[in-house]
Design a protein around this motif. Structure first.
Motif, PDB file in Angstrom:
ATOM      1  N   PRO A  39       8.379   3.936  16.088  1.00  0.00           N
ATOM      2  CA  PRO A  39       8.584   5.448  15.488  1.00  0.00           C
ATOM      3  C   PRO A  39       9.429   5.659  14.624  1.00  0.00           C
ATOM      4  O   PRO A  39       9.429   5.615  13.100  1.00  0.00           O
ATOM      5  N   HIS A  40      11.093   4.773  14.976  1.00  0.00           N
ATOM      6  CA  HIS A  40      12.135   5.418  14.263  1.00  0.00           C
ATOM      7  C   HIS A  40      12.083   4.369  13.786  1.00  0.00           C
ATOM      8  O   HIS A  40      12.228   4.656  11.942  1.00  0.00           O
ATOM      9  N   PHE A  41      11.755   3.216  13.225  1.00  0.00           N
ATOM     10  CA  PHE A  41      11.607   1.931  12.420  1.00  0.00           C
ATOM     11  C   PHE A  41      10.462   2.452  11.036  1.00  0.00           C
ATOM     12  O   PHE A  41      10.802   2.276  10.255  1.00  0.00           O
ATOM     13  N   GLN A  42       9.481   3.054  11.169  1.00  0.00           N
ATOM     14  CA  GLN A  42       8.275   3.532  10.575  1.00  0.00           C
ATOM     15  C   GLN A  42       8.950   4.724  10.139  1.00  0.00           C
ATOM     16  O   GLN A  42       8.769   4.758   8.273  1.00  0.00           O
ATOM     17  N   ARG A  43       9.216   5.496  10.790  1.00  0.00           N
ATOM     18  CA  ARG A  43      10.124   6.901   9.403  1.00  0.00           C
ATOM     19  C   ARG A  43      11.636   6.128   8.468  1.00  0.00           C
ATOM     20  O   ARG A  43      10.865   6.660   7.552  1.00  0.00           O
ATOM     21  N   GLN A  44      11.915   5.297   9.078  1.00  0.00           N
ATOM     22  CA  GLN A  44      13.055   5.099   8.553  1.00  0.00           C
ATOM     23  C   GLN A  44      12.560   3.909   7.367  1.00  0.00           C
ATOM     24  O   GLN A  44      13.076   4.386   5.909  1.00  0.00           O
ATOM     25  N   GLN A  45      11.525   3.236   7.222  1.00  0.00           N
ATOM     26  CA  GLN A  45      10.892   2.898   5.416  1.00  0.00           C
ATOM     27  C   GLN A  45       9.995   3.218   5.393  1.00  0.00           C
ATOM     28  O   GLN A  45       9.610   3.735   3.973  1.00  0.00           O
ATOM     29  N   GLN A  46       8.741   3.889   6.113  1.00  0.00           N
ATOM     30  CA  GLN A  46       8.356   4.945   5.188  1.00  0.00           C
ATOM     31  C   GLN A  46       9.445   5.548   3.865  1.00  0.00           C
ATOM     32  O   GLN A  46       8.589   6.281   2.511  1.00  0.00           O
ATOM     33  N   THR A  68       0.799  -1.121   0.480  1.00  0.00           N
ATOM     34  CA  THR A  68      -0.494  -0.140  -0.127  1.00  0.00           C
ATOM     35  C   THR A  68       0.899   1.140  -0.074  1.00  0.00           C
ATOM     36  O   THR A  68       0.706   2.731  -0.322  1.00  0.00           O
ATOM     37  N   ASN A  69       2.099   1.194  -0.170  1.00  0.00           N
ATOM     38  CA  ASN A  69       2.672   2.107   0.579  1.00  0.00           C
ATOM     39  C   ASN A  69       2.691   3.490   1.598  1.00  0.00           C
ATOM     40  O   ASN A  69       3.372   4.297   1.431  1.00  0.00           O
ATOM     41  N   ASP A  70       1.818   2.389   2.371  1.00  0.00           N
ATOM     42  CA  ASP A  70       1.866   3.345   3.557  1.00  0.00           C
ATOM     43  C   ASP A  70       1.982   2.508   4.605  1.00  0.00           C
ATOM     44  O   ASP A  70       1.476   1.463   5.118  1.00  0.00           O
ATOM     45  N   LEU A  71       2.855   3.083   5.992  1.00  0.00           N
ATOM     46  CA  LEU A  71       3.172   2.297   7.539  1.00  0.00           C
ATOM     47  C   LEU A  71       1.924   2.385   8.093  1.00  0.00           C
ATOM     48  O   LEU A  71       2.292   2.132   9.154  1.00  0.00           O
ATOM     49  N   SER A  72       1.575   3.975   8.138  1.00  0.00           N
ATOM     50  CA  SER A  72       0.670   3.887   9.122  1.00  0.00           C
ATOM     51  C   SER A  72      -0.402   3.006  10.128  1.00  0.00           C
ATOM     52  O   SER A  72      -0.757   3.341  10.721  1.00  0.00           O
ATOM     53  N   LEU A  73      -0.861   2.499   8.611  1.00  0.00           N
ATOM     54  CA  LEU A  73      -1.637   0.794   9.587  1.00  0.00           C
ATOM     55  C   LEU A  73      -1.492   0.147  10.439  1.00  0.00           C
ATOM     56  O   LEU A  73      -2.193  -0.412  10.817  1.00  0.00           O
TER      57      LEU A  73
END
Length: 154
Positions: free
Chosen positions: A57-64, A45-50
């Motif tokens: 949070p660090h991993f989410q920013r990195q992957q996003q 989906t190109n979106d990790l917010s789900l």
């Protein structure tokens, strides 16, 4: 020579990881599998917010950032036939960190929205289902284990 040394180093690293593993209990296996499938599905989906509640949070920013780059390039990561083959818990001295060695298989390819459906289908057909191993690192944050890193270099 350099390629062979790197390949040998990676093989020894994988062997070291395997030598420190134990069987994963059923409750941990169930939680890991749910997390694994949800996070892998989020890539398409190109979106990790789900899956933000499952990752630091660090991993989410990195992957996003990676996913945002894909969007700018009009690429969409497609994952098909994802199946876990095995999971093992890697022994750790740090009680706030848990690592799971997972072996799975899937078809992993990119489509591009600038290409025709026919060209994207050719990309899909050219990609095989392949087996891979990764180490998923979970870090305890506020009493909950969240994905902090995924080591895909095995």
């Amino acid at each position: 020579m350099i390629i062979r040394k790197k390949r040998d180093w990676l093989a020894r690293r994988h062997e070291r990881a395997l030598s420190r593993t134990v069987t994963i209990d059923d409750a941990t296996r169930e939680r890991f599998e749910e997390c694994f499938y949800q996070i892998e599905a989020a890539w398409t989906t190109n979106d990790l917010s789900l899956v933000a509640p499952l990752i630091t949070p660090h991993f989410q920013r990195q992957q996003q950032r990676i996913l945002n780059r894909y969007q700018r390039q009009h690429k969409h990561n497609q994952l098909e036939s994802l199946t876990i083959i095995s999971e093992e818990l890697i022994l750790s001295d740090n009680p706030n960190v848990r690592k799971v060695l997972v072996t799975a298989q899937m078809r992993d390819y990119f489509t591009n929205d600038r290409l025709s459906d026919e060209d994207n289908e050719k990309r899909r057909e050219a990609t095989y289902i392949e087996r891979f191993s990764e180490i998923w690192e979970f870090k305890q944050v506020d009493g909950q284990y969240l994905v902090n890193h995924i080591d895909q270099s095995l």
